[in-house]
Design a protein around this motif. Structure first.
Motif, PDB file in Angstrom:
ATOM      1  N   ARG A 184       0.834  -1.202   0.000  1.00 20.25           N
ATOM      2  CA  ARG A 184       0.000   0.000   0.000  1.00 20.25           C
ATOM      3  C   ARG A 184       0.869   1.252   0.000  1.00 20.25           C
ATOM      4  N   GLN A 185       1.907   1.253   0.819  1.00 20.30           N
ATOM      5  CA  GLN A 185       2.784   2.416   0.891  1.00 20.30           C
ATOM      6  C   GLN A 185       3.571   2.599  -0.402  1.00 20.30           C
ATOM      7  N   THR A 186       3.980   1.495  -1.009  1.00 23.33           N
ATOM      8  CA  THR A 186       4.680   1.572  -2.293  1.00 23.33           C
ATOM      9  C   THR A 186       3.766   2.138  -3.377  1.00 23.33           C
ATOM     10  N   ALA A 187       2.485   1.761  -3.313  1.00 21.80           N
ATOM     11  CA  ALA A 187       1.509   2.279  -4.279  1.00 21.80           C
ATOM     12  C   ALA A 187       1.087   3.707  -3.957  1.00 21.80           C
ATOM     13  N   ARG A 188       1.540   4.212  -2.821  1.00 23.60           N
ATOM     14  CA  ARG A 188       1.248   5.581  -2.380  1.00 23.60           C
ATOM     15  C   ARG A 188      -0.246   5.861  -2.274  1.00 23.60           C
ATOM     16  N   LEU A 216      -4.582   4.250   3.756  1.00 21.07           N
ATOM     17  CA  LEU A 216      -5.311   3.111   4.311  1.00 21.07           C
ATOM     18  C   LEU A 216      -6.790   3.204   3.931  1.00 21.07           C
ATOM     19  N   ARG A 217      -7.343   4.387   4.050  1.00 18.58           N
ATOM     20  CA  ARG A 217      -8.760   4.595   3.718  1.00 18.58           C
ATOM     21  C   ARG A 217      -9.034   4.328   2.238  1.00 18.58           C
ATOM     22  N   GLN A 218      -8.136   4.780   1.353  1.00 22.41           N
ATOM     23  CA  GLN A 218      -8.321   4.538  -0.076  1.00 22.41           C
ATOM     24  C   GLN A 218      -8.286   3.050  -0.398  1.00 22.41           C
ATOM     25  N   LEU A 219      -7.340   2.321   0.210  1.00 22.27           N
ATOM     26  CA  LEU A 219      -7.271   0.883  -0.043  1.00 22.27           C
ATOM     27  C   LEU A 219      -8.506   0.181   0.506  1.00 22.27           C
ATOM     28  N   ALA A 220      -8.951   0.582   1.681  1.00 21.51           N
ATOM     29  CA  ALA A 220     -10.146  -0.023   2.260  1.00 21.51           C
ATOM     30  C   ALA A 220     -11.338   0.173   1.325  1.00 21.51           C
ATOM     31  N   ASP A 221     -11.485   1.375   0.782  1.00 24.76           N
ATOM     32  CA  ASP A 221     -12.582   1.647  -0.158  1.00 24.76           C
ATOM     33  C   ASP A 221     -12.463   0.801  -1.426  1.00 24.76           C
ATOM     34  N   LYS A 222     -11.264   0.735  -1.997  1.00 27.29           N
ATOM     35  CA  LYS A 222     -11.060  -0.043  -3.223  1.00 27.29           C
ATOM     36  C   LYS A 222     -11.277  -1.539  -3.005  1.00 27.29           C
ATOM     37  N   ALA A 223     -10.885  -2.014  -1.818  1.00 34.06           N
ATOM     38  CA  ALA A 223     -10.998  -3.446  -1.527  1.00 34.06           C
ATOM     39  C   ALA A 223     -12.376  -3.824  -1.000  1.00 34.06           C
ATOM     40  N   SER A 272     -13.792  -2.479   5.610  1.00 29.13           N
ATOM     41  CA  SER A 272     -13.827  -1.285   6.450  1.00 29.13           C
ATOM     42  C   SER A 272     -12.410  -0.825   6.775  1.00 29.13           C
ATOM     43  N   ASN A 273     -12.289   0.466   6.991  1.00 28.21           N
ATOM     44  CA  ASN A 273     -11.012   1.062   7.338  1.00 28.21           C
ATOM     45  C   ASN A 273     -10.445   0.453   8.635  1.00 28.21           C
ATOM     46  N   PRO A 274     -11.230   0.322   9.700  1.00 28.76           N
ATOM     47  CA  PRO A 274     -10.692  -0.279  10.928  1.00 28.76           C
ATOM     48  C   PRO A 274     -10.253  -1.735  10.737  1.00 28.76           C
ATOM     49  N   TYR A 275     -10.999  -2.493   9.941  1.00 26.10           N
ATOM     50  CA  TYR A 275     -10.643  -3.889   9.704  1.00 26.10           C
ATOM     51  C   TYR A 275      -9.313  -3.990   8.962  1.00 26.10           C
ATOM     52  N   LEU A 276      -9.133  -3.167   7.932  1.00 22.19           N
ATOM     53  CA  LEU A 276      -7.882  -3.176   7.187  1.00 22.19           C
ATOM     54  C   LEU A 276      -6.727  -2.756   8.087  1.00 22.19           C
ATOM     55  N   SER A 277      -6.954  -1.787   8.941  1.00 15.25           N
ATOM     56  CA  SER A 277      -5.922  -1.357   9.882  1.00 15.25           C
ATOM     57  C   SER A 277      -5.522  -2.509  10.808  1.00 15.25           C
ATOM     58  N   GLN A 278      -6.501  -3.271  11.279  1.00 16.53           N
ATOM     59  CA  GLN A 278      -6.212  -4.417  12.149  1.00 16.53           C
ATOM     60  C   GLN A 278      -5.433  -5.495  11.399  1.00 16.53           C
TER      61      GLN A 278
END
Length: 134
Positions: free
Chosen positions: A19-23, A26-33, A36-42
């Motif tokens: 995710r960081q390499t793709a710049r 976290l919220r953007q990846l959660a939306d694309k995937a 939820s943002n909290p779930y992806l963070s966990q």
């Protein structure tokens, strides 16, 4: 496929690095995937282990191959062949709850079997054999 030494060993760290390499945030990846943002963070922090379906969604959002993601998560063996967990994950006859239960049971058995040889080796070092007792 051996993991390069500079990549994290856990799937959460691997996802975070991608995710960081793709710049993207976290919220953007959660939306694309579609998670939820909290779930992806966990997941990224190693607090949650994502299902095969979630890994597929994340792989798609990050534009990496699903098999590569499965391999990093331990769902495929080193030859790229589906393992038991991958077979459970893609079985259309099972509900999500059934898949999670079966996966947990399987992992419990594997962990138990991994501990058993160490326990048996320790016991054999302290217990005299029949030959030693004579």
């Amino acid at each position: 496929m051996a993991a390069p030494k500079d990549l994290p060993e856990d799937i959460g760290g691997f996802i975070r690095d991608l995710r960081q390499t793709a710049r993207i945030s976290l919220r953007q990846l959660a939306d694309k995937a579609g998670v939820s943002n909290p779930y992806l963070s966990q997941i990224e922090r190693g607090l949650r282990k994502p299902s095969a379906e979630v890994l597929q969604q994340i792989a798609s959002a990050l534009r990496v191959s699903t098999p590569a993601m499965y391999l990093r998560a331990g769902l495929l063996d080193s030859d790229g062949q589906p393992g038991v967990l991958a077979a459970i994950a893609v079985d259309p006859e099972l509900t999500i709850a059934q898949k999670q239960s079966l996966s947990q049971i399987y992992e419990t058995f594997r962990n138990e079997n991994a501990r058993r040889p160490a326990e048996e080796a320790a016991a054999s070092e302290t217990t005299p054999t029949d030959e030693e007792q004579k």
